[in-house]
Structure formats: C-alpha cells, structure tokens
Design a protein around this motif. Structure first.
Motif, PDB file in Angstrom:
ATOM      1  N   GLU A   1       0.851  -1.190   0.000  1.00  0.00           N
ATOM      2  CA  GLU A   1       0.000   0.000   0.000  1.00  0.00           C
ATOM      3  C   GLU A   1       0.886   1.238   0.000  1.00  0.00           C
ATOM      4  OE1 GLU A   1      -2.569  -0.152   3.398  1.00  0.00           O
ATOM      5  OE2 GLU A   1      -3.518  -2.017   2.776  1.00  0.00           O
ATOM      6  N   ARG A   2       0.327   2.336  -0.473  1.00  0.00           N
ATOM      7  CA  ARG A   2       1.057   3.611  -0.468  1.00  0.00           C
ATOM      8  C   ARG A   2       0.664   4.384   0.781  1.00  0.00           C
ATOM      9  NH1 ARG A   2       3.200   5.624  -5.287  1.00  0.00           N
ATOM     10  NH2 ARG A   2       2.339   7.697  -4.923  1.00  0.00           N
ATOM     11  N   TRP A   3       1.625   4.537   1.686  1.00  0.00           N
ATOM     12  CA  TRP A   3       1.395   5.218   2.935  1.00  0.00           C
ATOM     13  C   TRP A   3       2.182   6.519   2.969  1.00  0.00           C
ATOM     14  CZ3 TRP A   3       1.036   1.942   7.972  1.00  0.00           C
ATOM     15  CH2 TRP A   3       0.073   0.945   7.823  1.00  0.00           C
ATOM     16  N   VAL A   4       1.654   7.489   3.718  1.00  0.00           N
ATOM     17  CA  VAL A   4       2.329   8.771   3.917  1.00  0.00           C
ATOM     18  C   VAL A   4       2.996   8.740   5.294  1.00  0.00           C
ATOM     19  CG1 VAL A   4       2.006  11.267   4.197  1.00  0.00           C
ATOM     20  CG2 VAL A   4       0.702  10.021   2.452  1.00  0.00           C
ATOM     21  N   PHE A   5       4.274   9.128   5.310  1.00  0.00           N
ATOM     22  CA  PHE A   5       4.967   9.186   6.594  1.00  0.00           C
ATOM     23  C   PHE A   5       4.520  10.437   7.322  1.00  0.00           C
ATOM     24  CE2 PHE A   5       8.736  10.386   9.220  1.00  0.00           C
ATOM     25  CZ  PHE A   5       8.594   9.371  10.152  1.00  0.00           C
TER      26      PHE A   5
ATOM     27  N   VAL B   1       7.822   7.217  18.582  1.00  0.00           N
ATOM     28  CA  VAL B   1       7.256   6.316  17.583  1.00  0.00           C
ATOM     29  C   VAL B   1       7.147   7.044  16.251  1.00  0.00           C
ATOM     30  CG1 VAL B   1       5.932   4.936  19.250  1.00  0.00           C
ATOM     31  CG2 VAL B   1       4.875   6.944  18.193  1.00  0.00           C
ATOM     32  N   HIS B   2       6.957   6.265  15.202  1.00  0.00           N
ATOM     33  CA  HIS B   2       6.674   6.842  13.888  1.00  0.00           C
ATOM     34  C   HIS B   2       5.174   6.751  13.632  1.00  0.00           C
ATOM     35  CE1 HIS B   2      10.966   6.349  12.089  1.00  0.00           C
ATOM     36  NE2 HIS B   2      10.857   7.390  12.893  1.00  0.00           N
ATOM     37  N   TYR B   3       4.684   7.794  13.020  1.00  0.00           N
ATOM     38  CA  TYR B   3       3.255   7.888  12.704  1.00  0.00           C
ATOM     39  C   TYR B   3       3.106   7.763  11.192  1.00  0.00           C
ATOM     40  CZ  TYR B   3      -1.453   9.911  12.587  1.00  0.00           C
ATOM     41  OH  TYR B   3      -2.791  10.137  12.389  1.00  0.00           O
ATOM     42  N   TRP B   4       2.255   6.858  10.762  1.00  0.00           N
ATOM     43  CA  TRP B   4       2.018   6.620   9.337  1.00  0.00           C
ATOM     44  C   TRP B   4       0.533   6.767   9.033  1.00  0.00           C
ATOM     45  CZ3 TRP B   4       5.814   5.663   5.780  1.00  0.00           C
ATOM     46  CH2 TRP B   4       7.090   5.366   6.279  1.00  0.00           C
ATOM     47  N   LEU B   5       0.245   7.276   7.849  1.00  0.00           N
ATOM     48  CA  LEU B   5      -1.137   7.387   7.389  1.00  0.00           C
ATOM     49  C   LEU B   5      -1.366   6.377   6.272  1.00  0.00           C
ATOM     50  CD1 LEU B   5      -1.567  11.255   7.244  1.00  0.00           C
ATOM     51  CD2 LEU B   5      -2.715   9.678   8.789  1.00  0.00           C
ATOM     52  N   SER B   6      -2.365   5.527   6.475  1.00  0.00           N
ATOM     53  CA  SER B   6      -2.700   4.522   5.469  1.00  0.00           C
ATOM     54  C   SER B   6      -3.480   5.190   4.329  1.00  0.00           C
ATOM     55  CB  SER B   6      -3.534   3.413   6.115  1.00  0.00           C
ATOM     56  OG  SER B   6      -4.800   3.907   6.491  1.00  0.00           O
ATOM     57  N   PRO B   7      -3.703   4.476   3.229  1.00  0.00           N
ATOM     58  CA  PRO B   7      -4.429   5.071   2.095  1.00  0.00           C
ATOM     59  C   PRO B   7      -5.821   5.591   2.448  1.00  0.00           C
ATOM     60  CG  PRO B   7      -3.412   3.008   1.426  1.00  0.00           C
ATOM     61  CD  PRO B   7      -3.230   3.128   2.919  1.00  0.00           C
ATOM     62  N   ASN B   8      -6.460   4.995   3.453  1.00  0.00           N
ATOM     63  CA  ASN B   8      -7.802   5.460   3.840  1.00  0.00           C
ATOM     64  C   ASN B   8      -7.743   6.562   4.904  1.00  0.00           C
ATOM     65  OD1 ASN B   8      -7.165   4.024   6.104  1.00  0.00           O
ATOM     66  ND2 ASN B   8      -8.785   2.500   5.883  1.00  0.00           N
ATOM     67  N   GLY B   9      -6.535   7.053   5.211  1.00  0.00           N
ATOM     68  CA  GLY B   9      -6.387   8.166   6.144  1.00  0.00           C
ATOM     69  C   GLY B   9      -6.283   7.785   7.602  1.00  0.00           C
ATOM     70  N   GLU B  10      -6.228   6.475   7.877  1.00  0.00           N
ATOM     71  CA  GLU B  10      -6.072   6.018   9.260  1.00  0.00           C
ATOM     72  C   GLU B  10      -4.641   6.235   9.716  1.00  0.00           C
ATOM     73  OE1 GLU B  10      -6.968   1.902   9.646  1.00  0.00           O
ATOM     74  OE2 GLU B  10      -9.116   2.235   9.817  1.00  0.00           O
ATOM     75  N   GLY B  11      -4.487   6.832  10.895  1.00  0.00           N
ATOM     76  CA  GLY B  11      -3.159   7.005  11.468  1.00  0.00           C
ATOM     77  C   GLY B  11      -2.771   5.802  12.298  1.00  0.00           C
ATOM     78  N   ARG B  12      -1.529   5.381  12.154  1.00  0.00           N
ATOM     79  CA  ARG B  12      -1.018   4.226  12.896  1.00  0.00           C
ATOM     80  C   ARG B  12       0.342   4.561  13.483  1.00  0.00           C
ATOM     81  NH1 ARG B  12      -5.130   0.803  13.775  1.00  0.00           N
ATOM     82  NH2 ARG B  12      -6.180   0.253  11.877  1.00  0.00           N
ATOM     83  N   TYR B  13       0.583   4.086  14.708  1.00  0.00           N
ATOM     84  CA  TYR B  13       1.877   4.242  15.357  1.00  0.00           C
ATOM     85  C   TYR B  13       2.666   2.947  15.207  1.00  0.00           C
ATOM     86  CZ  TYR B  13      -0.322   8.180  17.754  1.00  0.00           C
ATOM     87  OH  TYR B  13      -0.971   9.340  18.043  1.00  0.00           O
ATOM     88  N   PHE B  14       3.944   3.095  14.870  1.00  0.00           N
ATOM     89  CA  PHE B  14       4.837   1.947  14.797  1.00  0.00           C
ATOM     90  C   PHE B  14       6.158   2.307  15.458  1.00  0.00           C
ATOM     91  CE2 PHE B  14       1.985   1.273  11.197  1.00  0.00           C
ATOM     92  CZ  PHE B  14       1.612  -0.041  11.389  1.00  0.00           C
TER      93      PHE B  14
END
Length: 144
Positions: free
Chosen positions: A9-13, A24-37
């Motif tokens: 998938e194409r994610w935005v950092f 942590v790093h925060y990433w946005l998935s294609p549907n705009g969901e934010g995720r912490y990794f």
C-alpha cells in the motif's frame, strides 16, 4: 490472525510522535487512518512510501519490513504542514524529556548517594555498618 500474505500500500509518513512516553513513527494509510509503529529508519515527513502490511479481523495493522520511498509526496499541502508541525512539537517534547532525565541523573544528592553506594560496596561487609553509622553521625551533626 490467519496467515495472510502482506499487501503493498502507499502510505504517507506522518513523522515522529510521542506515544505512551516513547518515540514512535506515525504513518497514514491510504484510507487516512493514522497508525503508530516503533521508530526505525529515517523518512521524510509528508512523503509517500510503499508499505507491506497485513490486517487482522480485529482491526490490527502490521507493518512488514521498512517502507520504501516512492519519490512522491502527499499532494495535500495542508496535511504535510500539519504533520510537520506535529513532528516538530514531538521532537521538542522528546528533547525536553531527555534533558529532564539528564537533570535527574545530575542531582547533587543522588550523585552523593551513588558515591556513598560505591564506597560501601568496595568495603568488607563487616565495615559497612560502621561506615553507615559514620555517615549518619556526620549528617546529624550538620543539623545543629
């Protein structure tokens, strides 16, 4: 989670964040969901990356490996600005937290106690009680 193959998938950092008192790093998935990794690697805020992910039925998202840079950036300039500002705020908070931890380590009383602990540990066990008594008497005399 059943054994699913990761999809790309194409994610935005989204940058650095403080989550549960950790970097942590925060990433946005294609549907705009934010995720912490867990923070690993170096990425450009607002840039687009190819991420290999799997999702479970309970809404969990798992990132496999490190995302690869696509050469693109998010077309949403306002989003990039917000992500950058939040990253700067998180970096400042993390820096402040680190300085506070350092200040606590440099506390004169704590340093003195650590020195006494070191001296006590190097003594024969039969001398430790006498040494502790000596220190206590010296401190008590200072109260006069």
């Amino acid at each position: 989670m059943e054994n699913k193959e990761p999809t790309q998938e194409r994610w935005v950092f989204g940058g650095v964040r403080v989550h549960q008192n950790k970097r942590v790093h925060y990433w946005l998935s294609p549907n705009g969901e934010g995720r912490y990794f867990k923070a690993a690697g170096s990425y450009a805020v607002g840039a687009v990356y190819n991420a290999r992910v799997t999702r479970d039925d309970d809404g969990g998202t798992y990132l496999h490996g490190r995302p690869g840079y696509t050469g693109d950036r998010s077309e949403d300039e306002e989003l990039r600005d917000q992500l950058s500002a939040k990253t700067r705020a998180a970096e400042l908070q993390l820096g402040l937290d680190a300085r506070e931890r350092a200040a606590k380590r440099e506390d004169p009383v704590e340093l003195a106690i650590k020195r006494l602990e070191y001296l006590t540990a190097s003594m024969h066990p039969s001398s430790r009680t006498a040494f502790a008594t000596y220190v206590a008497v010296r401190l008590a005399r200072a109260w006069k």
